[in-house]
Design a protein around this motif. Structure first.
Motif, PDB file in Angstrom:
ATOM      1  N   TYR A 380     -48.704 -28.393  19.127  1.00 35.85           N
ATOM      2  CA  TYR A 380     -48.645 -29.851  18.960  1.00 35.85           C
ATOM      3  C   TYR A 380     -50.037 -30.308  18.550  1.00 35.85           C
ATOM      4  O   TYR A 380     -50.959 -30.378  19.363  1.00 35.85           O
ATOM      5  N   ASP A 381     -50.196 -30.626  17.280  1.00 35.49           N
ATOM      6  CA  ASP A 381     -51.528 -30.860  16.705  1.00 35.49           C
ATOM      7  C   ASP A 381     -51.529 -32.125  15.855  1.00 35.49           C
ATOM      8  O   ASP A 381     -51.579 -32.065  14.633  1.00 35.49           O
ATOM      9  N   HIS A 538     -55.198 -12.026  16.886  1.00 34.67           N
ATOM     10  CA  HIS A 538     -56.177 -13.097  17.095  1.00 34.67           C
ATOM     11  C   HIS A 538     -56.392 -13.349  18.572  1.00 34.67           C
ATOM     12  O   HIS A 538     -55.473 -13.202  19.385  1.00 34.67           O
ATOM     13  N   ILE A 539     -57.597 -13.716  18.921  1.00 38.73           N
ATOM     14  CA  ILE A 539     -57.918 -14.080  20.296  1.00 38.73           C
ATOM     15  C   ILE A 539     -58.824 -15.302  20.286  1.00 38.73           C
ATOM     16  O   ILE A 539     -59.483 -15.604  19.289  1.00 38.73           O
ATOM     17  N   SER A 592     -58.703 -24.842  19.911  1.00 43.40           N
ATOM     18  CA  SER A 592     -57.421 -24.135  19.836  1.00 43.40           C
ATOM     19  C   SER A 592     -56.568 -24.601  18.664  1.00 43.40           C
ATOM     20  O   SER A 592     -55.940 -23.799  17.973  1.00 43.40           O
ATOM     21  N   SER A 593     -56.536 -25.911  18.434  1.00 38.72           N
ATOM     22  CA  SER A 593     -55.701 -26.428  17.342  1.00 38.72           C
ATOM     23  C   SER A 593     -56.207 -25.941  16.000  1.00 38.72           C
ATOM     24  O   SER A 593     -55.419 -25.570  15.119  1.00 38.72           O
ATOM     25  N   LEU A 596     -55.113 -22.390  15.406  1.00 36.21           N
ATOM     26  CA  LEU A 596     -53.723 -22.281  14.966  1.00 36.21           C
ATOM     27  C   LEU A 596     -53.560 -22.700  13.511  1.00 36.21           C
ATOM     28  O   LEU A 596     -52.746 -22.130  12.775  1.00 36.21           O
ATOM     29  N   ARG A 597     -54.326 -23.694  13.075  1.00 36.57           N
ATOM     30  CA  ARG A 597     -54.240 -24.120  11.664  1.00 36.57           C
ATOM     31  C   ARG A 597     -54.756 -23.020  10.735  1.00 36.57           C
ATOM     32  O   ARG A 597     -54.215 -22.818   9.642  1.00 36.57           O
ATOM     33  N   LEU A 598     -55.808 -22.314  11.158  1.00 32.24           N
ATOM     34  CA  LEU A 598     -56.326 -21.214  10.339  1.00 32.24           C
ATOM     35  C   LEU A 598     -55.268 -20.123  10.191  1.00 32.24           C
ATOM     36  O   LEU A 598     -55.054 -19.594   9.097  1.00 32.24           O
TER      37      LEU A 598
END
Length: 709
Positions: A380-381, A538-539, A592-593, A596-598
């Motif tokens: 949720y971004d 990914h981390i 974090s957002s 996730l977009r990357l």
């Protein structure tokens, strides 16, 4: 399930035109006199207060629409947050309410046209409905092009109207006008005033309908909130100033019985214009207002059956996209429903009943923000975050409940009937066909109950569709990525993790074993398969660091398992996924957002046609990076003595005058990769990788053209 996508054709002014056009019609051209009969001269204050009261819902919708820019707007948002049962209520209710509002607007348009041309109003409204329906089928861009013309005409004439009206009011004896026209200010005290606020509140309800076309908006993170904000400011100004003028220039008793107060007031202070020019301008503005509401209404309303059909709540045929890129069947169904109401009912009376349902939807939208935030879904971004959370959402829900009670028993009963029908339809038609729940199940998951994993996957898909934000350092991360071009065909996945961790440990000054352990844990949870023979591991780490990436090219014959085996077994290669590309990403938990977009954008790049062929045939590390970069924002340049780039030799990077905001991200010297710093001195033969804005890279390309000569 894959669906046909609507094209992203709408920009900021399209959003503004849709939102503004959906607000101006009966609320301004018919309602002021009726509202004044309840509260008196304070009616203009009621419009101002109503405009302020809609702000909580505006902020909530702006947040939700930028997080979930999908067709269906209100329906989609309520469905994904509160679950499919409430989504069905929101879908049917929104569709019905907007169809009624649009039909009522076209009745009003026919009424104003009949001032000069004697025509039957209902047949005119039917013809206009068909005409706007055809335009909507032709294309969203064509529809909004007309919408912008209509709104531009409306705002221009209203600006002239208000300027002339205020000049007339203030050129007279202002205090005398105030004493005569504004006394008493309230004719029925607080009760009448708040009843009027509830009545005129729905004049602003069209503002949120822009969410239904969010899927077709370019750069929704910027254009949706800005378009809504500019629209509500315009509406409040025109409503308040325009009604203030009507109160000032019209006889109070006549005003309260006047169904065309804008025209009557215009005749009073625009008499200096030749002939009937003043009244003609007002009629043009009214026709533009009603037409824009009807046009925007059909466009927005048709997206509700489209979205519901995608989710199997109604027949799948409603989700079909025609050759023009528009939902043809959904538009036709909307047009036929409007014609049915125009012919079979007194649209004005039924449209008023739908006002309470609009308020119910406003309350649910405010609740949806709370549910989505408290669900803690990482995907949720929103591009816009509502201020003063959660207090402004709580205020929005309370206000909606209070105003619903002001709407009267019939409106409340209408809302109940539509809600009961929608719930019945869900259990009759859709129950058992769908396997999803809303974000509210993520909230209950925090109490130890189940949650809907499918929603997270869907939200990841939305992130991918939305793309990157301007501040996301995607180009920089990829351009500076380390590359492992592994020639060994007999390597294990654990070996690859160790190699990548060595690079990250050096770049981030972190413990190698910590990174290895975390990548292994991430593997146990499952890498993200990006398709096209590629995966990403990914981390996120607690340290505040810039994102770092490692690209791995694997020999053609190797097969690496992505799940179901022990990554700690160094001899196990697995035999599940025939992989050629592996991408490792490390970034900070504080972003974090962005992380996730990357990932979402990497998926978009890897899905590109011929990706794997280009990846396999790349001759060097630079070409591997270029495959994942947006070509227009990246370039490689080799510094040579015999061309323009010789001017760079011997200079420190900090001394270079690169175009615009462009940046050197990688320097390759004698076959070795160097991370460039401000004090790095450039030498003959250095290969530099530069990223920047499109126009900046175009200037840098001139250096490469010189190289080719």
């Amino acid at each position: 399930m894959a669906h046909e996508k609507l094209e992203k054709q709408l920009g900021l002014w399209d959003v503004y035109a849709i939102a503004t056009g959906a607000m101006f019609s009966s609320g301004f051209f018919l309602l002021p006199g009726i509202a004044a009969a309840i509260t008196g001269p304070s009616v203009f204050i009621a419009y101002f207060v109503s405009g302020l009261l809609v702000l909580p819902t505006m902020f909530s919708v702006a947040e939700l629409a930028t997080a979930m820019p999908k067709a269906g707007g209100t329906y989609y948002i309520i469905d994904r947050s509160l679950g499919p049962v409430m989504g069905t209520v929101g879908g049917y209710g929104s569709w019905l309410a907007l169809v009624l509002k649009s039909a009522f607007a076209l009745i009003g348009m026919g009424a104003y046209i009949s001032i000069f041309v004697e025509l039957p109003i209902v047949p005119v409204a039917v013809v206009l409905t068909i005409a706007f329906g055809v335009l909507n089928i032709v294309g969203a861009k064509e529809t909004t092009a007309l919408q912008k013309v209509l709104v531009a005409a409306l705002i221009s004439i209203m600006t002239f109207y208000i300027a002339q009206g205020l000049f007339s009011v203030f050129s007279a004896d202002f205090f005398e006008v105030t004493r005569n026209q504004f006394t008493p200010l309230f004719i029925d005290g607080a009760t009448g005033f708040w009843a009027t606020v509830g009545m005129v509140f729905v004049s602003y309800a069209g503002l949120t309908k822009v969410a239904s076309v969010a899927e077709e908006v370019r750069n929704p993170d910027r254009n949706i909130p800005w378009g809504m904000f500019l629209s509500i400011m315009s509406a409040i100004f025109v409503y308040v100033a325009g009604v203030f003028i009507m109160v000032s220039v019209l006889d109070p008793a006549e005003f309260r019985e006047d169904l065309t107060p804008v025209a009557t007031a215009g005749e009073a202070f625009m008499s200096w214009l030749p002939g009937e020019t003043g009244i003609i301008l007002v009629v043009i503005a009214a026709v533009a207002a009603f037409a824009s509401t009807g046009n925007a209404g059909i466009m927005s309303a048709s997206r509700y059956p489209l979205a519901m059909a995608r989710d199997k709540l109604i027949d799948n045929r409603f989700s079909k996209i025609g050759s023009m890129g528009t939902p043809v069947i959904a538009i036709i169904a909307t047009v036929f429903l409007m014609i049915f109401f125009l012919v079979a009912f007194n649209v004005a009376q039924v449209a008023k009943l739908a006002s309470a349902f609009q308020l119910l939807l406003f309350g649910l939208l405010n609740l949806a923000v709370i549910v989505m935030r408290e669900s803690k879904i990482e995907e949720y971004d929103p591009g816009f975050n509502s201020p003063f959370y959660p207090w402004i959402q709580i205020a929005g829900m309370i206000l909606s409940a209070i105003l619903i009670l002001e709407m009267g028993l019939l409106s409340i009963l209408f809302t109940l009937v539509v809600s009961i029908f929608s719930i019945g339809w869900f259990y009759y038609y859709a129950y058992g066909k769908i396997d999803r729940e809303g974000a509210i199940f993520h909230v209950t998951a925090r109490l130890g109950k189940r949650k809907d994993q499918g929603l997270e996957r869907e939200m990841r898909g939305i992130l991918r569709e939305k793309g990157l934000r301007e501040e996301d350092p995607y180009e920089h991360v990829v351009a500076s990525a380390a590359v492992i071009d592994e020639p060994n065909k007999n390597l294990s996945y654990k070996t690859i993790i160790k190699q990548a961790s060595d690079i990250f440990a050096e770049r981030l000054d972190m413990d190698r074993e910590f990174l290895v352990d975390n990548f292994c844990k991430a593997q146990d949870m499952g890498t993200i398969p990006l398709g096209n023979s590629a995966v990403i591991n990914h981390i996120r780490v607690d340290e505040d660091c810039q994102p770092q990436m490692v690209l791995v090219r694997i020999p053609e014959s190797i097969k690496v398992s992505t799940e179901g085996f022990d990554v700690l077994d160094e001899d196990q290669t697995g035999d599940v996924e025939n992989l050629r590309a592996m991408i490792f990403l490390v970034s900070s938990s504080e972003h974090s957002s962005q992380h996730l977009r990357l990932i979402a954008h990497l998926a978009e790049m890897i899905d590109a046609k011929h990706f794997i062929e280009r990846w396999k045939s790349a001759e060097n590390e630079s070409e591997l990076r270029e495959i994942l970069l947006r070509d227009e924002r990246f370039i490689n340049i080799t510094i040579r003595e015999n061309n323009r780039t010789k001017e760079l030799i011997g200079k420190k990077i900090m001394e270079l005058d690169l175009p615009g905001e462009s940046l050197i991200t990688i320097l390759k010297r004698n076959g070795n990769i160097k991370i460039p710093h401000g004090y790095t001195v450039l030498e003959d033969g250095d290969e530099i990788s530069i990223i920047g804005e499109v126009e900046d890279i175009e200037k840098v390309k001139e250096w490469r053209k010189t190289d080719d000569k």
